[in-house]
Design a protein around this motif. Structure first.
Motif, mmCIF file in Angstrom:
data_model
loop_
_atom_site.group_PDB
_atom_site.id
_atom_site.type_symbol
_atom_site.label_atom_id
_atom_site.label_comp_id
_atom_site.label_asym_id
_atom_site.label_seq_id
_atom_site.Cartn_x
_atom_site.Cartn_y
_atom_site.Cartn_z
ATOM 1 N N PRO A 107 0.773 -1.249 0.000
ATOM 2 C CA PRO A 107 0.000 0.000 0.000
ATOM 3 C C PRO A 107 0.802 1.295 0.000
ATOM 4 O O PRO A 107 0.245 2.343 -0.326
ATOM 5 C CB PRO A 107 -0.836 -0.112 1.282
ATOM 6 N N SER A 136 -4.878 2.674 11.703
ATOM 7 C CA SER A 136 -5.642 1.482 11.349
ATOM 8 C C SER A 136 -6.874 1.404 12.244
ATOM 9 O O SER A 136 -6.771 1.557 13.466
ATOM 10 C CB SER A 136 -4.790 0.221 11.526
ATOM 11 N N THR A 142 -5.412 -3.164 7.873
ATOM 12 C CA THR A 142 -5.271 -2.176 6.794
ATOM 13 C C THR A 142 -4.914 -0.834 7.415
ATOM 14 O O THR A 142 -5.257 -0.552 8.572
ATOM 15 C CB THR A 142 -6.567 -2.041 5.978
ATOM 16 N N GLU A 144 -4.070 3.612 6.732
ATOM 17 C CA GLU A 144 -4.173 4.828 5.948
ATOM 18 C C GLU A 144 -3.187 5.859 6.482
ATOM 19 O O GLU A 144 -2.866 5.862 7.675
ATOM 20 C CB GLU A 144 -5.596 5.391 5.999
#
Length: 385
Positions: A107, A136, A142, A144
């Motif tokens: 990512p 997260s 995941t 950001e």
């Protein structure tokens, strides 16, 4: 206070280790290394669930976060950036097979290490090298990027310290989920009061004239503390009291970092890496001064001491009982001092020579509970009911 099982979480240059002492903080047992032998800069745990996260990596592995949901029995890695091994594997099928490599998109691209982790109000945070802040909302699966910090108007002027431009301190308000503070070496302290959308740089001195005599390159100047923050913690309570060990001095803020007071008078040097605050007493702090950034970075006079203040830094006392007092040349790095929440509070630190020292009487006396580990990069404590 209810007794809890205590585990020291150790990040090292060759993986993560767990040192278990049980509810009586005795009979310490070392397990590890975990995390595939990666360099692990920081390990944290969730006291409610026992979940563990370990962040690290580097030029070879790229950046990643290892996760365990069974107390450290098994681990899986969430890779975030590629490293040199990906280039090798992409061009060598035998090597790719040997390491179990898969060609997959990752990512992020612009950082090489996870340097710090933090858990607050259901959000897991990660600081990187170079400095970014990630978040997260699904327990680390995941991530950001918090663009408000990455795009801060001052970002173009941030200079890295000797370890690079690292985001190493992630501090949260235990009650208000909107409040966050971070420390970047060497850009200083930043604060957000809207969950990381907007950040304010907070390095102002409370009394600029009092620090005007310092001439070290990392010293305070132009009305601000030195920007090379080494470690930062928030004190318990609702007053937004912060402490930081800086490259040049120890500092205290009573207003969430909007201004800082020099509290280093009485310490043997202005240089050190970690600082620790008592889990219930906002005026009790510990730090471990070293002899200087260019003088070897070991305890003054090669005699180890943890320095303790019980009055918010107005006075300091050196605590040496159980620590080596001759030929002691170890370094204690910025994230290598942790603490539990028991009564009396336990304090723990690790050295670059691979030892872990513990104090079960709030820093007054010490014992070595592990030795011969790899270089210790971080120490935290998980204590669970």
């Amino acid at each position: 206070m209810r007794t809890r099982a205590v585990t020291i979480l150790v990040g090292t240059s060759k993986g993560a280790f767990l040192i278990s002492g049980g509810p009586d903080r005795n009979g310490w047992a070392v397990t590890g290394p975990f995390c595939g032998g990666w360099p692990i800069n920081h390990v944290i745990g969730d006291p409610d669930t026992g979940d563990l996260w370990a962040g690290g990596g580097g030029d070879w592995h790229g950046a990643g976060i290892w996760r365990s949901t069974d107390g450290g029995a098994s681990w899986s890695v969430i890779r975030l950036t590629k490293g040199t091994m990906d280039n090798w594997a992409a061009n060598d099928q035998d090597f790719a097979k040997m390491i179990g490599w898969k060609d997959e998109a990752l990512p992020f691209t612009n950082f090489s290490q996870i340097w710090s982790l933090g858990l607050a109000h259901g959000t897991l945070y990660a600081g990187t090298k170079p400095a970014n802040l990630l978040a997260s909302h699904d327990r680390g699966l995941t991530w950001e990027r918090m663009e408000g910090l990455t795009k801060h108007p001052s970002a173009g002027s941030w200079d890295g310290g000797a370890a690079g431009l690292v985001l190493h301190s992630i501090v949260a308000d235990p009650v208000n989920p909107n409040k966050l503070w971070i420390g970047i070496s060497a850009a200083g302290v930043f604060a957000s009061e809207d969950r990381g959308k907007i950040w304010e740089r907070r390095n102002r001195l409370s009394n600029a004239e009092a620090c005007a005599h310092h001439d070290h390159p990392a010293a305070p100047r132009n009305g601000e503390t030195g920007h090379c923050v080494h470690n930062m913690m928030r004190a318990p309570g609702g007053e937004d009291v912060l402490y930081q060990q800086n490259h040049h001095g120890v500092w205290r803020s009573t207003n969430g970092g909007r201004s800082w007071d020099d509290i280093g008078q009485g310490l043997p040097s202005t240089f050190g890496f970690p600082i620790r605050v008592h889990p219930r007493d906002p005026n009790m702090i510990w730090t471990l001064p070293l002899n200087g950034d260019s003088a070897g970075r070991y305890p003054p006079d090669a005699a180890a001491a943890v320095w303790k203040s019980s009055d918010g830094g107005k006075s300091w006392a050196d605590k040496r009982d159980g620590l080596p007092q001759t030929a002691c040349f170890f370094t204690v790095l910025r994230q290598a001092m942790g603490g539990d929440r028991q009564d009396p509070a336990g304090i723990y630190f690790g050295t670059n020579s691979g030892s872990i020292f513990a104090s079960l009487d709030e820093g007054d006396s010490w014992s070595e509970v592990a030795r011969h580990l790899p270089t210790v990069l971080s120490v935290e404590v998980l204590d669970r009911s």
